[in-house]
Design an enzyme around this catalytic site. Structure first.
Site, mmCIF file in Angstrom:
data_model
loop_
_atom_site.group_PDB
_atom_site.id
_atom_site.type_symbol
_atom_site.label_atom_id
_atom_site.label_comp_id
_atom_site.label_asym_id
_atom_site.label_seq_id
_atom_site.Cartn_x
_atom_site.Cartn_y
_atom_site.Cartn_z
ATOM 1 N N GLU A 295 19.001 -87.092 81.281
ATOM 2 C CA GLU A 295 18.753 -88.343 81.988
ATOM 3 C C GLU A 295 19.739 -88.504 83.138
ATOM 4 O O GLU A 295 20.947 -88.333 82.929
ATOM 5 C CB GLU A 295 18.882 -89.552 81.050
ATOM 6 C CG GLU A 295 18.351 -90.821 81.688
ATOM 7 C CD GLU A 295 18.474 -92.042 80.782
ATOM 8 O OE1 GLU A 295 19.405 -92.092 79.959
ATOM 9 O OE2 GLU A 295 17.634 -92.940 80.917
ATOM 10 N N GLY A 428 28.845 -92.213 77.306
ATOM 11 C CA GLY A 428 29.269 -92.612 75.971
ATOM 12 C C GLY A 428 28.394 -91.954 74.929
ATOM 13 O O GLY A 428 28.868 -91.453 73.909
ATOM 14 N N ALA A 429 27.077 -91.954 75.207
ATOM 15 C CA ALA A 429 26.105 -91.368 74.287
ATOM 16 C C ALA A 429 24.753 -91.282 74.991
ATOM 17 O O ALA A 429 24.571 -91.861 76.060
ATOM 18 C CB ALA A 429 25.976 -92.225 73.029
ATOM 19 N N MET A 430 23.810 -90.568 74.374
ATOM 20 C CA MET A 430 22.469 -90.426 74.966
ATOM 21 C C MET A 430 21.426 -90.426 73.864
ATOM 22 O O MET A 430 21.598 -89.811 72.823
ATOM 23 C CB MET A 430 22.419 -89.125 75.789
ATOM 24 C CG MET A 430 21.061 -88.792 76.360
ATOM 25 S SD MET A 430 20.522 -90.010 77.611
ATOM 26 C CE MET A 430 18.745 -89.825 77.484
ATOM 27 N N GLU A 431 20.309 -91.105 74.161
ATOM 28 C CA GLU A 431 19.331 -91.422 73.114
ATOM 29 C C GLU A 431 18.229 -90.393 72.919
ATOM 30 O O GLU A 431 17.177 -90.735 72.372
ATOM 31 C CB GLU A 431 18.685 -92.761 73.452
ATOM 32 C CG GLU A 431 17.760 -92.761 74.689
ATOM 33 C CD GLU A 431 18.452 -93.169 75.975
ATOM 34 O OE1 GLU A 431 19.700 -93.050 76.029
ATOM 35 O OE2 GLU A 431 17.768 -93.582 76.919
ATOM 36 N N HIS A 464 23.103 -99.123 69.922
ATOM 37 C CA HIS A 464 22.469 -99.012 71.243
ATOM 38 C C HIS A 464 21.505 -97.827 71.270
ATOM 39 O O HIS A 464 20.337 -97.965 71.657
ATOM 40 C CB HIS A 464 23.576 -98.839 72.287
ATOM 41 C CG HIS A 464 23.083 -98.726 73.691
ATOM 42 N ND1 HIS A 464 23.128 -99.768 74.582
ATOM 43 C CD2 HIS A 464 22.527 -97.696 74.370
ATOM 44 C CE1 HIS A 464 22.620 -99.394 75.742
ATOM 45 N NE2 HIS A 464 22.252 -98.127 75.643
ATOM 46 N N GLU A 465 21.976 -96.671 70.859
ATOM 47 C CA GLU A 465 21.135 -95.473 70.959
ATOM 48 C C GLU A 465 19.954 -95.529 69.989
ATOM 49 O O GLU A 465 18.875 -95.053 70.299
ATOM 50 C CB GLU A 465 21.977 -94.209 70.704
ATOM 51 C CG GLU A 465 23.196 -94.065 71.603
ATOM 52 C CD GLU A 465 22.883 -94.197 73.091
ATOM 53 O OE1 GLU A 465 21.746 -93.891 73.497
ATOM 54 O OE2 GLU A 465 23.765 -94.635 73.850
ATOM 55 N N HIS A 468 17.191 -97.546 71.427
ATOM 56 C CA HIS A 468 16.433 -96.778 72.435
ATOM 57 C C HIS A 468 15.277 -95.999 71.813
ATOM 58 O O HIS A 468 14.333 -95.632 72.527
ATOM 59 C CB HIS A 468 17.352 -95.771 73.120
ATOM 60 C CG HIS A 468 18.050 -96.294 74.330
ATOM 61 N ND1 HIS A 468 17.394 -96.974 75.337
ATOM 62 C CD2 HIS A 468 19.344 -96.194 74.729
ATOM 63 C CE1 HIS A 468 18.273 -97.276 76.295
ATOM 64 N NE2 HIS A 468 19.463 -96.830 75.950
#
Ligand SMILES: [Zn+2]
Length: 1055
Positions: A295, A428-431, A464-465, A468
């Site tokens: 992304e 921070g992170a990815m979904e 959060h992830e 998503h």
């Protein structure tokens, strides 16, 4: 995606027309009164024009804007449209008719001339419509095409490239990808083969798709009817990262085809695409690891694909790997086969239909801990030596998965859910669907060294992830201009789910703080609408990933949820998710789902478009007149050139107002809805019961020639506080008497108001002081009550606001003034500071308050704080770091130690050898807070190299260095010196670059620095200078200069 950083922002202002309180001396004309606030930084900025949203009808039924607002107001109020003001009706009629009310008959000559003009106009329109869109395509014109660029694209082989636009044509759509990859982690290269099943939606010769950095060796084409492969040529156009395959025959509408592409490429050395990293394990052995971050636009660098979110397809992925590695992808593993050359090939089940940016795969040495949740296997992965830190993440994920499935009434659709801690990761992170990737510090939890803030961070990022998986993965925005639909929702759900199932963490305090910071950024002229129409280039897409998409989006959803009620909000989003599963949508599709649910009794689309399609937010001005409360709105905007009114000075919002008063009958929440208009300021109110409904009162107040809105109370009150619990995205200004009454109330008994309201008042009055609406002295008068404050949110906000001022004074060398300011704040909080102990006792909220207060006291060497911290540090050092320290004050203890020569070196040695990211982060912050500039420079340099200190930490180091006096000039020098390397590593426009630019410039407040920053970015590329973060940085410096100019004398006299 969850960006990594949490800093501060800035702002300017503007204002519009009239004040309705002509006799009100307190209302300041901002066009004349420069505003001011010292600005702290954090991320990003942007652009243009709010648009007016009213949809016009035609002909006889066309309404002018006044009428339309009246109509919607009437609907909103449950009133008959026929009952509107007759005066208005008359003026609308006059607009269209002769004075006698009849239309004049036109002459034959007039008709002839008109017909000619109309024919000419139609011809011009047709020419404009068709010509540019067809210039470079054989397919003809497609409805969704953007205007063609004025150049003729030439492919790398010198031939004409058959497509000139950045967005792909829609004539062909992918249905299924079959991807095989063989990465070599030591040579950092990979070979790939992708077979794409396609469907032609229109007849065409060309297949245009994305590909970048690939060495394509062979392309074959096959029709569904003939299974014979035909080798075909490929044209490459690197500027748009596109390739074109000219088919050997016309692709016919509705028919299916297959394209197979074989290629090789380098594994990326940045954090983007399919990238490789090396790290050392606990026995100092070098290890290799490869992961993906696609992304927004990097799937195209891993395999040729239709790399736009709306091109959803299914994916079958195969990975060839060495035996010692584990390979993971979105779906569960279907098979593992040992190949002749000793390699192992893993094949994963065919995925659900999804966007390319959600595809992911990882190859590395990992261990995992798993648990089955109603048929879904949840696993947390980490490098083998950190497997002991995954338990908390597993427990958290299991709870959250259960919560979301129940809340959305849609089961998570995959059989497995992996969460992986990557040893080096930019965001921070990815979904990625089914394969969530994290930094180690956002997933791993170590009970001995993780503070309550660390625990909260891990919990929030997982929440959060996971959100998503529904918002973004199941239902995706059509294009990146609406990325707030992904990120705003995920951010909102992150706080909402924490409040529901981890209430003890008091995450509402963080959400409140995030809203304050976001509004600071949104009040800049360089802000932008969260749903923007002008997003196309990669830089523009990257820039949409800013705190506004995340936190303004989340704030608006909070406001809507509060307005509609939790129940209605939930059911509307369930409807939205059900209606649009596995598809891609626009913002309006979301509002349509709300409208479907509200059954047109409330036009949510019309209301919410006023918030998403224009930048900024309203300032609501409130004045009491006996039992009546007058209200008006205008844009809250800081402005570096007060003499220039912004072009969108007439911006209007549909604001759900809420308020409480000290009166007997008004102690509970009272919601009010306000609609306003450009020209005459009609304001309507109604009290809301449960939903959006019952009209209790509606009236107008006429002041001079203008009309204003009125809330009619049944009794006179001492004070009113608008925007209850700050669930609304607006700032409130009161007349003098009400400010005085509120200040008095806070001093007598602050707990009549909630901690959110108290923090909200502190925030608003300091922001208003920045705007010049109230004096700085009054803002300090309000926080005088802090002596009796025991809650975290108001104290944190007061410290944030005063630290902004301190930082400006300090960096300008006004040491004495800065010190007097600190003493003033210290006196307010002295008793709370004295009560603190160096422990981890108490609720999460009180533990965080302890961190904040002791850090403040030690930073300014108050109350023997440093001595206590140093004692703890030296004890810890004497034990060679084995003695446990209270986690919440660990950073403060390390900072005290880092200021000593031996302490800094000892901390560095521990940083290199420790295995807990939570502890390492605390050490790194302390190292970067040193007062020795040589050490600071060395740290930044080492982090850029990426070996001893990972490059993922660099933006954090730069921001920390820049915050303190010894490093604030050094950090900017470092950024200038290494700009090209920074952009290469993090890419232009990214959240990290935004954070570095803001963090290294936000405390400048001189003309010389303004010129220098401007000249530096101007000398880069035009695209660089146009970056919103650059424009924001320049704006912030100018506002800082204004603030100092305006307030320095006052402060000198008054402090
Ligand atoms: Zn996200």
């Amino acid at each position: 995606m969850e960006p990594f950083t949490n800093d501060r922002l800035q702002l300017p202002r503007n204002m519009i027309e009239n004040s309705m309180f002509e006799e009100e001396p307190d209302v300041v004309d901002l066009a004349k009164e420069p505003c001011l606030h010292p600005l702290e930084p954090d991320e990003v900025e942007y652009e243009p024009r709010g648009s007016r949203l009213l949809v016009r009808g035609l002909g006889e039924h066309e309404l002018d804007e006044d009428e339309e607002d009246y109509e919607s107001s009437a609907k909103l109020l449950g009133m008959s449209f026929m009952n509107r003001s007759s005066g208005l009706r008359n003026s609308a009629a006059g607009y269209r008719q002769n004075s006698d009310g009849t239309c004049p008959a036109p002459s034959a000559r007039t008709i002839g001339v008109c017909v000619c003009i109309i024919l000419l106009a139609v011809a011009i329109i047709l020419a404009i419509y068709f010509l540019p869109r067809c210039t470079f395509t054989k397919e003809g014109c497609h409805k969704n095409n953007r205007p063609t660029e004025p150049i003729q694209p030439i492919a790398t082989n010198g031939k004409l490239f058959p497509w000139a636009q950045i967005r792909l044509p829609t004539a062909v759509t992918p249905v299924r990808y079959d991807l095989t990859l063989h990465p070599n982690l030591t040579s950092m290269t990979f070979r790939g083969s992708v077979t794409i099943s396609l469907q032609a939606l229109q007849a065409t010769w060309n297949i245009i798709l994305h590909s970048t950095g690939h060495n394509i060796s062979r392309v074959t084409f096959m029709t569904a009817v003939s299974s014979q492969e035909k080798e075909v040529d490929v044209l490459e156009y690197p500027l748009h990262e596109q390739i074109a395959i000219v088919a050997p025959e016309t692709l016919l509408e509705g028919h299916n085809y297959t394209l197979k592409i074989e290629y090789s490429a380098n594994i990326s050395s940045s954090y983007y695409g399919f990238y490789g990293i090396s790290y050392r394990d606990e026995s100092n052995e070098k290890k290799y690891f490869a992961a993906t971050q696609f992304e927004p636009l990097a799937a195209r660098s891993a395999f040729p694909c239709f790399d736009e979110p709306a091109f959803k397809a299914t994916f079958v992925i195969r990975i060839k790997r060495d035996e010692q590695y584990t390979a993971l992808s979105n779906m569960p593993k279907k098979s593992s086969v040992v190949l002749e050359d000793g390699l192992v090939q893993d094949e994963f089940f065919e995925s659900v239909k999804m966007s390319t940016y959600l595809v992911a795969f990882i190859v590395g040495e990992m261990k995992n801990l798993s648990q089955d949740v109603n048929g879904t296997l949840v696993s947390i992965y980490a490098v083998p030596e950190k497997i002991g830190q995954v338990q908390h993440a597993l427990e958290t994920t299991v709870k959250l998965l259960d919560f979301y499935q129940s809340y959305f009434e849609i089961q998570y659709p995959l059989k497995k859910l992996d969460l992986v801690a990557i040893p080096d990761f930019e965001a921070g992170a990815m979904e990625n669907w089914g394969l969530l990737t994290f930094r180690e510090e956002t997933l791993l939890y170590d009970a001995n060294t993780s503070s309550v803030a660390d625990r909260k961070l891990v919990t929030k990022v997982i929440a959060h992830e996971l959100a998503h998986q529904w918002f973004g993965n199941l239902v995706t925005m059509q294009w990146w201009n609406d990325v707030w639909l992904n990120e705003g929702f995920a951010t909102f759900m992150e706080y909402f789910s924490l409040e529901k199932i981890f209430g003890e963490l008091s995450s509402y305090e963080d959400f409140l703080d995030a809203r304050f910071k976001t509004m600071k950024k949104d009040s800049l002229n360089s802000s932008h609408p969260i749903s923007s129409s002008s997003v196309e280039s990669s830089e523009q897409i990257e820039e949409m990933f800013d705190s506004l998409s995340y936190f303004k989006g989340a704030s608006l959803l909070l406001m809507l949820k509060t307005y509609l009620s939790e129940d209605i909000f939930q059911h509307a989003i369930i409807l939205y998710l059900h209606n649009h599963s596995y598809t891609s949508i626009h913002s309006d599709d979301l509002w349509d789902s709300f409208n479907e649910f509200t059954n047109k009794t409330l036009d949510v689309k019309k209301m919410m478009r006023t918030w998403t399609l224009q930048k900024g937010f309203p300032l609501v001005t409130v004045q009491r007149k006996g039992k009546q409360i007058l209200v008006q709105q205008e844009r809250f905007c800081l402005n570096v050139k007060p003499e220039i009114q912004p072009s969108d000075a007439s911006s209007l919002w549909h604001i759900p107002l809420s308020y409480i008063t000290d009166g007997k009958n008004y102690s509970k929440h009272r919601s009010v809805s306000l609609l306003d208009k450009k020209s005459e300021r009609h304001v309507f109110f109604f009290h809301r019961q449960r939903v959006y409904g019952t009209l209790l009162t509606w009236s107008r107040w006429v002041v001079g020639s203008r009309r204003a809105g009125v809330i009619n109370l049944t009794e006179e009150v001492q004070w009113i506080k608008v925007n209850t619990n700050m669930t609304g995205y607006y700032i409130v200004h009161y007349a003098d008497d009400n400010w005085e009454a509120l200040i008095k109330q806070l001093k007598i008994n602050p707990y009549v108001l909630s901690d959110k309201d108290r923090a909200n008042l502190i925030n608003n009055i300091f922001e208003l002081a920045g705007l010049g609406k109230v004096s700085l002295q009054r803002a300090f008068d309000l926080i005088d009550y802090l002596r009796n404050e025991t809650y975290t949110a108001p104290i944190s906000e007061a410290l944030f606001q005063t630290e902004l001022i301190y930082n400006l004074l300090d960096k300008l060398g006004h040491v004495d003034l800065a010190s007097r300011l600190v003493n003033k704040v210290f006196k307010l909080l002295q008793s709370q500071i004295q009560q603190q102990t160096w422990t981890d006792e108490g609720t999460p909220s009180t533990r965080e308050l302890r961190s904040v207060l002791l850090d403040f006291a030690c930073a300014h060497r108050l109350e023997n704080c440093s001595a206590a911290a140093l004692k703890l540090f030296f004890d810890w050092m004497a034990s060679n770091g084995t003695q446990s320290l209270p986690t919440d004050v660990m950073t403060t203890v390390f900072k005290a130690g880092a200021k000593t020569e031996g302490g800094w070196s000892f901390l560095l040695s521990k940083y290199v050898s420790l295995g807990s990211e939570a502890e390492k982060n605390k050490i790194l912050e302390a190292l970067a807070s040193s007062e020795d500039v040589r050490k600071l420079y060395w740290l930044m340099k080492k982090s850029l190299d990426g070996d001893l200190i990972r490059t993922q930490k660099l933006s954090f180091i730069i921001r920390t260095v820049a915050r303190h006096f010894p490093g604030h000039l050094l950090a900017w020098d470092f950024v200038k010196e290494n700009w090209s390397k920074l952009v290469q590593k993090f890419h232009l426009g990214s959240y990290t670059i935004q954070s570095i630019v803001a963090g290294s410039t936000h405390l400048f407040a001189t003309k010389a620095h303004l010129s220098e920053v401007q000249a530096f970015f101007e000398n880069q590329s035009e695209a660089t200078f146009r970056l919103r973060c650059v424009q924001e940085a320049l704006e912030v410096i100018q506002l800082n200069m204004q603030w100092v100019e305006k307030n320095l004398k006052t402060l000198t006299y008054w402090l």
